[in-house]
Motif scaffolding. Structure first.
Motif, short mmCIF file in Angstrom:
data_model
loop_
_atom_site.label_atom_id
_atom_site.label_comp_id
_atom_site.label_asym_id
_atom_site.label_seq_id
_atom_site.Cartn_x
_atom_site.Cartn_y
_atom_site.Cartn_z
N PRO A 83 -24.21 81.68 11.30
CA PRO A 83 -23.39 81.18 10.04
C PRO A 83 -23.21 79.65 10.29
O PRO A 83 -22.50 79.23 11.27
N GLU A 84 -23.25 78.88 9.29
CA GLU A 84 -23.10 77.42 9.00
C GLU A 84 -21.84 76.71 9.54
O GLU A 84 -21.56 75.76 10.19
N SER A 85 -20.57 77.52 8.89
CA SER A 85 -19.25 77.07 9.04
C SER A 85 -18.52 78.32 9.52
O SER A 85 -18.74 79.32 9.32
N LYS A 86 -17.36 77.89 10.25
CA LYS A 86 -16.33 78.85 10.78
C LYS A 86 -15.63 79.38 9.57
O LYS A 86 -15.42 78.81 8.64
N PRO A 87 -15.15 80.83 9.73
CA PRO A 87 -14.12 81.12 8.50
C PRO A 87 -12.97 80.42 8.47
O PRO A 87 -12.50 79.96 9.28
N LEU A 88 -12.53 80.28 7.22
CA LEU A 88 -11.29 79.51 6.92
C LEU A 88 -10.16 80.01 7.53
O LEU A 88 -9.21 79.08 7.96
N LEU A 89 -9.90 81.42 7.72
CA LEU A 89 -8.93 82.06 8.50
C LEU A 89 -8.83 81.27 9.88
O LEU A 89 -7.79 80.92 10.39
N LEU A 90 -10.03 81.32 10.68
CA LEU A 90 -10.08 80.70 11.92
C LEU A 90 -9.83 79.20 11.92
O LEU A 90 -9.24 78.74 12.98
N ARG A 91 -10.48 78.51 10.93
CA ARG A 91 -10.17 77.02 11.11
C ARG A 91 -8.57 76.88 10.90
O ARG A 91 -7.92 75.96 11.34
N ALA A 92 -7.76 77.52 10.05
CA ALA A 92 -6.36 77.54 9.93
C ALA A 92 -5.76 77.84 11.15
O ALA A 92 -4.74 77.15 11.24
N HIS A 93 -6.19 78.85 11.70
CA HIS A 93 -5.66 79.10 12.99
C HIS A 93 -5.83 77.95 14.15
O HIS A 93 -4.89 77.79 14.85
N GLU A 94 -7.05 77.39 14.11
CA GLU A 94 -7.17 76.10 15.15
C GLU A 94 -6.29 75.02 14.63
O GLU A 94 -6.03 74.45 15.76
N CYS A 95 -6.10 74.87 13.34
CA CYS A 95 -5.32 73.53 13.17
C CYS A 95 -3.88 73.83 13.73
O CYS A 95 -3.12 72.98 13.98
N TYR A 96 -3.32 75.26 13.25
CA TYR A 96 -2.03 75.53 13.76
C TYR A 96 -2.07 75.60 15.30
O TYR A 96 -0.77 74.91 15.73
N VAL A 97 -2.98 75.94 15.84
CA VAL A 97 -2.81 75.62 17.46
C VAL A 97 -3.02 74.22 18.05
O VAL A 97 -1.94 73.96 18.78
N ARG A 98 -3.54 73.25 17.26
CA ARG A 98 -3.45 71.96 17.56
C ARG A 98 -1.89 71.36 17.21
O ARG A 98 -1.45 70.78 18.07
N PHE A 99 -1.41 71.86 16.15
CA PHE A 99 0.00 71.58 15.67
C PHE A 99 1.00 71.83 16.77
O PHE A 99 1.85 70.97 17.10
N ARG A 100 0.69 73.06 17.14
CA ARG A 100 1.82 73.63 18.33
C ARG A 100 1.66 73.04 19.41
O ARG A 100 2.69 72.55 20.29
N ARG A 101 0.41 72.44 19.87
CA ARG A 101 0.20 71.68 21.38
C ARG A 101 0.39 70.11 21.41
O ARG A 101 0.40 69.47 22.24
N ARG A 102 0.74 69.70 20.04
CA ARG A 102 0.81 68.15 19.87
C ARG A 102 2.06 67.66 20.65
O ARG A 102 3.25 68.31 20.24
N SER A 103 1.97 67.02 21.64
CA SER A 103 3.19 66.65 22.19
C SER A 103 3.88 65.32 21.64
O SER A 103 3.21 64.47 21.04
N VAL A 104 5.07 64.93 22.05
CA VAL A 104 5.83 64.21 21.72
C VAL A 104 5.06 62.62 22.35
O VAL A 104 5.12 61.65 21.46
N ARG A 105 4.53 62.49 23.48
CA ARG A 105 3.89 61.36 24.11
C ARG A 105 2.59 60.89 23.12
O ARG A 105 2.34 59.99 23.01
N ASP A 106 2.00 61.87 22.62
CA ASP A 106 0.92 61.50 21.45
C ASP A 106 1.30 61.00 20.39
O ASP A 106 0.51 60.12 19.76
#
Length: 545
Positions: free
Chosen positions: A71-94
């Motif tokens: 399939p061409e694109s990922k499910p919206l639910l998965l994309r939302a999850h990936e954004c949330y994971v990136r948000f959790r992992r963002r460090s103060v240093r960044d």
């Protein structure tokens, strides 16, 4: 050109680069591209496409030798999850933007330097006035910089508070609990998120099936594992590989790893086997003991296709030097140091390679049948009682089996047992080459473990568990006595490792001739046998139409 399909439906959390099946698939495609008369079409979920392409690129698989179908694109639910994971992992240093601070300091230095030169060299009031005016841009820049950094600091504090509030929100807490259920080795029951994931998976599989059914040019399909009962819904001829069904052999070991999800996965494997058409196994043991005796599959529907030799020397071998071996060792030392930076349990591990670090190496993920705890007991005895002076390097993640990390902590082995994760093919080869000895204590495998050919290909001897699939391949009694141990007896494991370290060159000399024989079976040979089976079942299907 003939086209055959390969079916993959792993979950979003699976990294194919870290899976044994990923290495198997990459070698398989490299063998296929050497033929030139066949193309494999890989059907996979949208979330697996990028991961597979990275794996194939790193393994040297030419992009023109296969085709991706997803399939061409990922499910919206998965994309939302990936954004949330990136948000959790963002460090103060960044978020501190050091490049911006550096630019502001550089600007301030230039302005001050200009003003100082004007004051020091001025010979009139006008020149002094120009020097004084030079301070106004500096003052303005300082005010703006202070204002900007103050606003940014307040925004960062507000972001942290928002993140903390979100983390405490009941909906987010429920989501995170469900996420742990999908990714943790000690899952917590959360039916809501599991239901969401299953619905997403079902929708993805349905889209894959639609794409597959449109491809009338694909004569037959192959699944490299038996995890996916929906594979049997494909109307074309189907070939399923059953490497093993370890849950039937180690139910007590796998029981603590999950709740109903583990049982559900086991039932999926059984449904896949029961509804399958044609099968491949890597060994006679799996064919007869598992497929025929346990699942009553017709032996005529099962073909044994052993592995090809998994060689790692090609990814690190240097050429064109006066001494190629020395150059290869230098490269491997550098790669080993890079690998040590990936240690999960010791931030100072990279410093160990500064000297002549000696170590024993076991490359495997952590599952109950991998027998890691017995290896750790044997190693602790060798270290404390036999004073071997070697470290133990493992490639699994201790979070997958917390009792492994707990054993290391309780026995104060943090500086002696290192967990290296997500190694590249070059780093894996370097670890094998730099090791004093490779070991594999696994209680069960689908075929003779890759450890033997991987280690010997870079000149490192091996000791391994005495299990049926290994004895099928290593049939020489003298070689068996020299390198195989009882995997259920940690003391026997320790004794064999100690003997292997003390007699490294002797063991290597005994194993090298047999390795040279195994190395004659390339992955091109494996592909040829697979294609022969796919040709046969597709021709049989065409005759029945």
């Amino acid at each position: 050109m003939k086209k055959y399909g390969i079916y993959l439906a792993y979950s979003p959390t699976v990294d194919m680069r870290a899976e044994g099946l990923g290495r198997h698939l990459a070698e398989f495609l490299k063998g296929a591209q050497a033929r030139g008369d066949i193309c494999f079409v890989i059907a996979c979920p949208s979330w697996l496409r990028a991961n597979l392409l990275e794996l194939f690129e790193a393994s040297g698989v030419h992009p023109d030798s296969f085709e991706m179908l997803s399939p061409e694109s990922k499910p919206l639910l998965l994309r939302a999850h990936e954004c949330y994971v990136r948000f959790r992992r963002r460090s103060v240093r960044d978020t501190q933007h050091p490049p911006l601070q550096s630019r502001l300091r550089t600007l301030r230095s230039k302005v001050i330097g200009y003003a100082e030169r004007k004051l020091a060299t001025s010979r009139s009031l006008a020149g002094a006035g120009m020097a004084a005016l030079a301070f106004f841009p500096l003052l303005a820049a300082g005010v703006l910089a202070f204002a900007f950094m103050r606003i940014f600091s307040l925004a960062r504090i507000a972001g942290r508070k928002a993140k903390s509030l979100l983390a405490r929100h009941p909906v987010i807490r429920k989501y995170r609990t469900g996420l742990d259920t999908c990714t943790s080795s000690r899952p917590k029951p959360e039916p809501f998120v599991i239901r969401l994931y299953r619905l997403m998976e079902e929708a993805e599989v349905s889209l894959m099936r639609e794409l597959i059914e449109k491809r009338k040019d694909i004569a037959a399909w192959y699944s490299p594992t038996a995890f996916w009962p929906h594979f049997n819904e494909i109307p074309a001829p189907r070939l399923i590989c059953v490497p093993d069904v370890v849950l039937t052999d180690f139910p007590a070991g796998f029981a603590p790893l999950g709740d109903d999800r583990m049982l559900d996965s086991f039932r999926k494997v059984e449904r896949t086997i029961e509804n399958g058409q044609y099968f491949i196994s890597y060994s006679a043991d799996v064919k007869w003991r598992t497929l025929v005796d346990r699942y009553h599959i017709d032996p005529a529907a099962i073909t044994i296709v052993p592995h090809g030799a998994n060689r790692l020397d090609e990814v690190v071998a240097m050429s064109g030097f006066a001494d190629n071996e020395t150059a290869t060792d230098a490269l491997c030392r550098s790669l080993l140091q890079a690998a040590l930076r990936k240690a999960l349990n010791n931030g100072c591990a990279r410093l160990f390679s500064a000297g002549d670090m000696r170590f024993v190496f076991y490359a495997s993920q952590f599952r109950p049948n991998k027998n890691v705890l017995s290896l750790l007991r044997a190693y602790a005895y060798l270290l404390r009682r036999r004073h071997i002076g070697h470290k133990l390097i493992l490639t699994g993640n201790p979070k997958m089996m917390p009792e492994i990390g707990q054993f290391v902590t309780e026995h104060h082995l943090q500086n002696d047992v290192l967990f290296l994760n997500r190694l590249s093919a070059q780093e894996l080869a370097a670890c094998y080459r730099m090791a004093s000895l490779a070991v594999n204590p696994s209680l069960s495998e689908g075929g003779c473990p890759f450890t033997f050919t991987e280690a010997l290909s870079v000149g490192t001897p091996v000791v391994m568990a005495r299990i049926p699939v290994t004895e099928e391949v290593i049939i020489n009694p003298e070689l068996q006595d020299a390198m195989l141990f009882d995997p259920y007896d940690w003391k026997d494991i320790a004794d064999k490792i100690e003997w292997g370290l003390q007699n490294r060159q002797l063991l290597l000399a005994r194993q090298k001739p047999f390795y040279e024989q195994l190395a004659q079976r390339s992955w091109r040979n494996v592909v040829d046998e697979y294609v022969e089976i796919l040709d046969r079942i597709s021709a049989r299907h065409a005759e029945a139409q």
